[in-house]
Design a protein around this motif. Structure first.
Motif, PDB file in Angstrom:
ATOM      1  N   ASP A 200      -7.742   1.265   0.445  1.00  0.00           N
ATOM      2  CA  ASP A 200      -7.301   2.480   0.619  1.00  0.00           C
ATOM      3  C   ASP A 200      -8.240   3.189   1.375  1.00  0.00           C
ATOM      4  O   ASP A 200      -9.277   2.973   1.321  1.00  0.00           O
ATOM      5  CB  ASP A 200      -6.407   3.232  -0.560  1.00  0.00           C
ATOM      6  CG  ASP A 200      -7.638   3.574  -1.474  1.00  0.00           C
ATOM      7  OD1 ASP A 200      -8.730   3.029  -1.521  1.00  0.00           O
ATOM      8  OD2 ASP A 200      -7.211   4.732  -2.091  1.00  0.00           O
ATOM      9  N   LEU A 201      -7.933   4.443   2.052  1.00  0.00           N
ATOM     10  CA  LEU A 201      -8.465   5.165   2.896  1.00  0.00           C
ATOM     11  C   LEU A 201      -9.602   5.964   2.246  1.00  0.00           C
ATOM     12  O   LEU A 201     -10.792   5.834   2.712  1.00  0.00           O
ATOM     13  CB  LEU A 201      -7.662   6.201   3.627  1.00  0.00           C
ATOM     14  CG  LEU A 201      -8.377   7.037   4.858  1.00  0.00           C
ATOM     15  CD1 LEU A 201      -8.496   6.021   5.868  1.00  0.00           C
ATOM     16  CD2 LEU A 201      -7.331   8.080   5.324  1.00  0.00           C
ATOM     17  N   GLN A 202      -9.500   6.426   1.043  1.00  0.00           N
ATOM     18  CA  GLN A 202     -10.695   7.066   0.212  1.00  0.00           C
ATOM     19  C   GLN A 202     -11.553   6.160  -0.187  1.00  0.00           C
ATOM     20  O   GLN A 202     -12.890   6.450  -0.083  1.00  0.00           O
ATOM     21  CB  GLN A 202      -9.826   7.645  -1.021  1.00  0.00           C
ATOM     22  CG  GLN A 202     -11.064   8.465  -1.556  1.00  0.00           C
ATOM     23  CD  GLN A 202     -10.356   9.546  -2.866  1.00  0.00           C
ATOM     24  OE1 GLN A 202      -9.090   9.380  -3.127  1.00  0.00           O
ATOM     25  NE2 GLN A 202     -10.872  10.140  -3.324  1.00  0.00           N
ATOM     26  N   THR A 203     -11.220   4.818  -0.547  1.00  0.00           N
ATOM     27  CA  THR A 203     -12.232   3.649  -0.935  1.00  0.00           C
ATOM     28  C   THR A 203     -12.961   3.622   0.304  1.00  0.00           C
ATOM     29  O   THR A 203     -14.428   3.170   0.114  1.00  0.00           O
ATOM     30  CB  THR A 203     -11.426   2.587  -1.717  1.00  0.00           C
ATOM     31  OG1 THR A 203     -10.710   3.067  -2.662  1.00  0.00           O
ATOM     32  CG2 THR A 203     -12.480   1.528  -1.973  1.00  0.00           C
ATOM     33  N   LEU A 204     -12.448   3.306   1.413  1.00  0.00           N
ATOM     34  CA  LEU A 204     -12.964   2.797   2.528  1.00  0.00           C
ATOM     35  C   LEU A 204     -13.934   3.917   2.980  1.00  0.00           C
ATOM     36  O   LEU A 204     -15.235   3.593   3.502  1.00  0.00           O
ATOM     37  CB  LEU A 204     -12.049   2.690   3.716  1.00  0.00           C
ATOM     38  CG  LEU A 204     -12.484   2.379   5.125  1.00  0.00           C
ATOM     39  CD1 LEU A 204     -13.183   1.024   5.156  1.00  0.00           C
ATOM     40  CD2 LEU A 204     -11.667   2.448   6.032  1.00  0.00           C
ATOM     41  N   ALA A 205     -13.425   5.275   2.983  1.00  0.00           N
ATOM     42  CA  ALA A 205     -14.554   6.474   3.225  1.00  0.00           C
ATOM     43  C   ALA A 205     -15.616   6.291   2.492  1.00  0.00           C
ATOM     44  O   ALA A 205     -16.722   6.654   2.737  1.00  0.00           O
ATOM     45  CB  ALA A 205     -13.737   7.531   3.253  1.00  0.00           C
TER      46      ALA A 205
ATOM     47  N   SER B 270       0.991  -1.269   0.133  1.00  0.00           N
ATOM     48  CA  SER B 270      -0.010  -0.068  -0.056  1.00  0.00           C
ATOM     49  C   SER B 270       1.021   1.193   0.149  1.00  0.00           C
ATOM     50  O   SER B 270       1.805   1.331   0.838  1.00  0.00           O
ATOM     51  CB  SER B 270      -0.986   0.013   1.253  1.00  0.00           C
ATOM     52  OG  SER B 270      -0.122   0.168   2.417  1.00  0.00           O
ATOM     53  N   ARG B 271       0.611   2.219  -0.773  1.00  0.00           N
ATOM     54  CA  ARG B 271       1.417   3.296  -1.076  1.00  0.00           C
ATOM     55  C   ARG B 271       0.334   4.514  -0.424  1.00  0.00           C
ATOM     56  O   ARG B 271      -0.877   4.297  -0.668  1.00  0.00           O
ATOM     57  CB  ARG B 271       1.683   3.650  -2.546  1.00  0.00           C
ATOM     58  CG  ARG B 271       2.785   2.895  -3.026  1.00  0.00           C
ATOM     59  CD  ARG B 271       3.054   3.286  -4.445  1.00  0.00           C
ATOM     60  NE  ARG B 271       4.640   2.742  -4.515  1.00  0.00           N
ATOM     61  CZ  ARG B 271       5.305   3.319  -5.424  1.00  0.00           C
ATOM     62  NH1 ARG B 271       4.891   4.253  -6.335  1.00  0.00           N
ATOM     63  NH2 ARG B 271       6.635   2.889  -5.566  1.00  0.00           N
ATOM     64  N   TRP B 272       0.948   5.561   0.054  1.00  0.00           N
ATOM     65  CA  TRP B 272       0.264   6.803   0.378  1.00  0.00           C
ATOM     66  C   TRP B 272      -0.396   7.456  -0.811  1.00  0.00           C
ATOM     67  O   TRP B 272       0.521   7.867  -1.606  1.00  0.00           O
ATOM     68  CB  TRP B 272       0.971   7.662   1.449  1.00  0.00           C
ATOM     69  CG  TRP B 272       1.295   6.943   2.774  1.00  0.00           C
ATOM     70  CD1 TRP B 272       2.216   5.841   3.112  1.00  0.00           C
ATOM     71  CD2 TRP B 272       0.755   7.217   4.085  1.00  0.00           C
ATOM     72  NE1 TRP B 272       1.838   5.591   4.157  1.00  0.00           N
ATOM     73  CE2 TRP B 272       1.058   6.314   4.826  1.00  0.00           C
ATOM     74  CE3 TRP B 272      -0.280   8.080   4.275  1.00  0.00           C
ATOM     75  CZ2 TRP B 272       0.968   6.685   6.175  1.00  0.00           C
ATOM     76  CZ3 TRP B 272      -0.766   8.127   5.498  1.00  0.00           C
ATOM     77  CH2 TRP B 272      -0.114   7.305   6.493  1.00  0.00           C
ATOM     78  N   SER B 273      -1.444   7.717  -0.792  1.00  0.00           N
ATOM     79  CA  SER B 273      -1.852   8.707  -1.775  1.00  0.00           C
ATOM     80  C   SER B 273      -2.117  10.104  -1.385  1.00  0.00           C
ATOM     81  O   SER B 273      -1.723  10.347  -0.017  1.00  0.00           O
ATOM     82  CB  SER B 273      -3.633   8.367  -2.130  1.00  0.00           C
ATOM     83  OG  SER B 273      -4.371   8.525  -1.165  1.00  0.00           O
TER      84      SER B 273
ATOM     85  N   TYR C 149      -4.209   3.162  10.629  1.00  0.00           N
ATOM     86  CA  TYR C 149      -4.951   2.487   9.670  1.00  0.00           C
ATOM     87  C   TYR C 149      -4.042   2.162   8.352  1.00  0.00           C
ATOM     88  O   TYR C 149      -4.094   0.953   7.771  1.00  0.00           O
ATOM     89  CB  TYR C 149      -6.325   3.059   9.122  1.00  0.00           C
ATOM     90  CG  TYR C 149      -6.990   2.547   8.032  1.00  0.00           C
ATOM     91  CD1 TYR C 149      -7.654   1.289   8.163  1.00  0.00           C
ATOM     92  CD2 TYR C 149      -6.687   2.751   6.676  1.00  0.00           C
ATOM     93  CE1 TYR C 149      -8.289   0.646   7.204  1.00  0.00           C
ATOM     94  CE2 TYR C 149      -7.371   2.150   5.465  1.00  0.00           C
ATOM     95  CZ  TYR C 149      -8.039   0.917   5.878  1.00  0.00           C
ATOM     96  OH  TYR C 149      -8.609   0.372   4.844  1.00  0.00           O
ATOM     97  N   LYS C 150      -3.306   2.990   8.032  1.00  0.00           N
ATOM     98  CA  LYS C 150      -2.233   2.905   7.022  1.00  0.00           C
ATOM     99  C   LYS C 150      -1.223   1.625   7.433  1.00  0.00           C
ATOM    100  O   LYS C 150      -1.112   0.775   6.576  1.00  0.00           O
ATOM    101  CB  LYS C 150      -1.417   4.060   6.619  1.00  0.00           C
ATOM    102  CG  LYS C 150      -2.194   4.839   5.738  1.00  0.00           C
ATOM    103  CD  LYS C 150      -2.776   4.475   4.475  1.00  0.00           C
ATOM    104  CE  LYS C 150      -1.944   4.102   3.504  1.00  0.00           C
ATOM    105  NZ  LYS C 150      -2.247   3.640   2.200  1.00  0.00           N
TER     106      LYS C 150
END
Length: 180
Positions: free
Chosen positions: A71-76, A33-36, A60-61
């Motif tokens: 990734d966080l955006q998809t989860l949100a 996982s890379r940071w977006s 979470y990361k």
């Protein structure tokens, strides 16, 4: 170089990395996982607004890099859509709070059935009794407001009549006598 250096692969066992070796190193790809930009911005803003938010995003990361996951955006986005679906499909939520109407019933806060018929009958009777008591209180409040309004009108009428009587009793020229 000594024999130990040759056996370990160079300078005390250190391995030389080229640009492609560094980018493709196995330890860097663990979890993948890379940071977006969204995640970095969310973490920074989280630390600025309320530090536990930034810490939760950071945690979470790390969890995502170890166990995988969106990734966080998809989860949100998924959580937001789940919440919207729940709110739009759950008609009992909107009706239980009287959304769109001025219904003042105590029964709006309770679920329709508990599964126990005796309890449901008792609850229905108690709610009906409470609704009747609420209606009686509303009627008493309205009657009292009308009574107070009638008293105010009577008092206002009395004060006005007294004012008019005093006004008629005054001399026409304002009560002043002429002196030369």
């Amino acid at each position: 170089m000594g024999t130990a250096d040759n056996a370990m692969g160079g300078s005390y066992g250190a391995r030389e990395f080229g640009p492609s070796d560094w980018a493709n190193a196995r330890w860097r790809r663990r979890g993948g996982s890379r940071w977006s930009a969204f995640e970095i911005l969310a973490m920074i803003l989280g630390f600025i607004v309320f530090w536990p938010i930034g810490l939760a995003i950071l945690g979470y990361k790390f969890w995502q890099s170890r166990y995988g996951g969106p990734d966080l955006q998809t989860l949100a986005n998924n959580k937001w859509q789940d919440a919207r679906t729940m709110m739009s499909s759950n008609s009992s939520w909107s009706s239980s709070w009287g959304c769109g109407g001025a219904m003042r019933s105590a029964s709006r806060f309770y679920s329709p059935s508990t599964g126990n018929a005796a309890f449901d009958e008792w609850r229905t009777a108690e709610l009906a009794r409470l609704d009747e008591e609420r209606r009686k209180l509303d009627d008493a409040q309205r009657d009292f407001a009308e009574y107070v309004d009638a008293i105010r009108r009577a008092k206002d009428r009395e004060e006005f009549e007294r004012f008019m009587a005093e006004r008629r009793a005054r001399p026409a020229n304002g009560g002043a006598t002429e002196t030369h």
